[in-house]
Write a protein that holds these residues in place. Structure first.
Motif, PDB file in Angstrom:
ATOM      1  N   VAL A 294       3.092  -1.436  -0.283  1.00 33.31           N
ATOM      2  CA  VAL A 294       2.418  -1.897   1.015  1.00 33.31           C
ATOM      3  C   VAL A 294       2.384  -3.269   0.807  1.00 33.31           C
ATOM      4  CG1 VAL A 294       0.460  -1.736   2.584  1.00 33.31           C
ATOM      5  CG2 VAL A 294       1.726   0.470   1.725  1.00 33.31           C
TER       6      VAL A 294
ATOM      7  N   MET B 170      -8.149   7.427  -0.154  1.00 26.07           N
ATOM      8  CA  MET B 170      -6.560   6.911  -0.468  1.00 26.07           C
ATOM      9  C   MET B 170      -6.306   5.443  -0.173  1.00 26.07           C
ATOM     10  SD  MET B 170      -5.237   9.144  -2.083  1.00 26.07           S
ATOM     11  CE  MET B 170      -3.416   8.593  -1.872  1.00 26.07           C
ATOM     12  N   ALA B 171      -6.960   4.909   0.607  1.00 22.05           N
ATOM     13  CA  ALA B 171      -6.599   3.530   1.164  1.00 22.05           C
ATOM     14  C   ALA B 171      -7.119   2.635   0.121  1.00 22.05           C
ATOM     15  CB  ALA B 171      -7.043   3.203   2.659  1.00 22.05           C
TER      16      ALA B 171
ATOM     17  N   ALA C 100      -5.230   3.012  -3.126  1.00 21.96           N
ATOM     18  CA  ALA C 100      -3.941   2.108  -2.851  1.00 21.96           C
ATOM     19  C   ALA C 100      -4.052   0.785  -3.222  1.00 21.96           C
ATOM     20  CB  ALA C 100      -3.148   2.557  -1.408  1.00 21.96           C
ATOM     21  N   PHE C 101      -5.152   0.172  -2.567  1.00 21.35           N
ATOM     22  CA  PHE C 101      -5.710  -1.105  -2.763  1.00 21.35           C
ATOM     23  C   PHE C 101      -5.906  -1.746  -4.016  1.00 21.35           C
ATOM     24  CE2 PHE C 101      -8.359  -4.947  -2.739  1.00 21.35           C
ATOM     25  CZ  PHE C 101      -7.897  -5.679  -1.974  1.00 21.35           C
TER      26      PHE C 101
ATOM     27  N   ALA D 158      -1.848  12.646  -6.592  1.00 19.12           N
ATOM     28  CA  ALA D 158      -0.773  12.330  -5.618  1.00 19.12           C
ATOM     29  C   ALA D 158       0.671  12.467  -6.339  1.00 19.12           C
ATOM     30  CB  ALA D 158      -1.083  10.876  -5.736  1.00 19.12           C
TER      31      ALA D 158
ATOM     32  N   ASP E 159       4.241   9.223  -3.131  1.00 18.99           N
ATOM     33  CA  ASP E 159       3.057   8.385  -2.600  1.00 18.99           C
ATOM     34  C   ASP E 159       2.296   7.206  -3.468  1.00 18.99           C
ATOM     35  OD1 ASP E 159       3.096  10.169  -0.439  1.00 18.99           O
ATOM     36  OD2 ASP E 159       1.741  11.637  -1.446  1.00 18.99           O
ATOM     37  N   VAL E 160       2.527   7.478  -4.665  1.00 22.94           N
ATOM     38  CA  VAL E 160       1.950   6.182  -5.416  1.00 22.94           C
ATOM     39  C   VAL E 160       2.764   5.003  -5.475  1.00 22.94           C
ATOM     40  CG1 VAL E 160       1.488   5.561  -7.672  1.00 22.94           C
ATOM     41  CG2 VAL E 160       0.751   7.649  -7.122  1.00 22.94           C
TER      42      VAL E 160
ATOM     43  N   ARG F 120      -2.705  -1.760  -6.092  1.00 25.35           N
ATOM     44  CA  ARG F 120      -1.868  -2.852  -5.999  1.00 25.35           C
ATOM     45  C   ARG F 120      -2.732  -4.233  -6.439  1.00 25.35           C
ATOM     46  NH1 ARG F 120      -1.847  -0.433  -0.741  1.00 25.35           N
ATOM     47  NH2 ARG F 120      -3.185  -2.357  -0.019  1.00 25.35           N
TER      48      ARG F 120
ATOM     49  N   ALA G  44       2.106   3.476  -1.729  1.00 27.64           N
ATOM     50  CA  ALA G  44       0.990   2.784  -1.991  1.00 27.64           C
ATOM     51  C   ALA G  44       1.002   1.316  -2.639  1.00 27.64           C
ATOM     52  CB  ALA G  44      -0.205   3.530  -2.683  1.00 27.64           C
ATOM     53  N   LEU G  45       1.777   1.207  -3.674  1.00 32.27           N
ATOM     54  CA  LEU G  45       1.946  -0.077  -4.644  1.00 32.27           C
ATOM     55  C   LEU G  45       2.990  -0.740  -3.542  1.00 32.27           C
ATOM     56  CD1 LEU G  45       2.704   1.595  -8.117  1.00 32.27           C
ATOM     57  CD2 LEU G  45       1.091  -0.111  -7.358  1.00 32.27           C
TER      58      LEU G  45
END
Length: 137
Positions: A133, A27-28, A31-32, A122, A126-127, A35, A130-131
């Motif tokens: 962060v 998941m990390a 997310a990266f 997801a 949550d999405v 982004r 993630a965007l």
């Protein structure tokens, strides 16, 4: 003597970082990748070729039994099932964030590479998280 046509290289409808992250189900890393690269979205109606700001109309799936709406995102256009509309677009991170913010009350789930090879699901919240962060220097 005929000259070779010089043009732009073809647009690659792929986010290798996202594909790798989905493969590991990290998941990390997902997310990266969201982004830092575009996501491939199916289009109901492609945008106008002469207007780079017109991406087109993003296609979403509405379950006929429940009415719930899903956004389908892909790491590679090759992973999009043929049963979906044929046109695709690259959606940059800022556009994906805006789209989810605008439709957050309507979209109930986000699927990544729904038909594989490494599907993931997801929530829109949550999405968006993630965007949003930001990494501190």
């Amino acid at each position: 003597m005929a000259g070779k046509k010089r043009g732009k290289p073809p647009v690659e409808f792929r986010n290798a970082q996202l594909a790798d992250a989905l493969q590991t189900q990290d998941m990390a890393a997902v997310a990266f990748a969201l982004r830092h690269g575009p996501t491939i979205v199916p289009l109901m109606k492609p945008g106008q070729r002469d207007n780079p700001l017109d991406v087109g109309e993003v296609w979403t799936f509405r379950d006929p039994n429940t009415g719930q709406v899903a956004l389908l995102l892909f790491s590679d256009a090759a992973n999009k099932p043929a049963t979906l509309p044929p046109a695709v677009a690259l959606m940059p991170p800022a556009s994906l964030m805006t789209f989810l913010e605008v439709h957050r009350d309507e979209i109930t789930t986000v699927f990544f590479d729904l038909a594989g090879p490494h599907p993931m699901q997801a929530s829109p919240v949550d999405v968006l998280a993630a965007l949003e962060v930001r990494v501190e220097d």
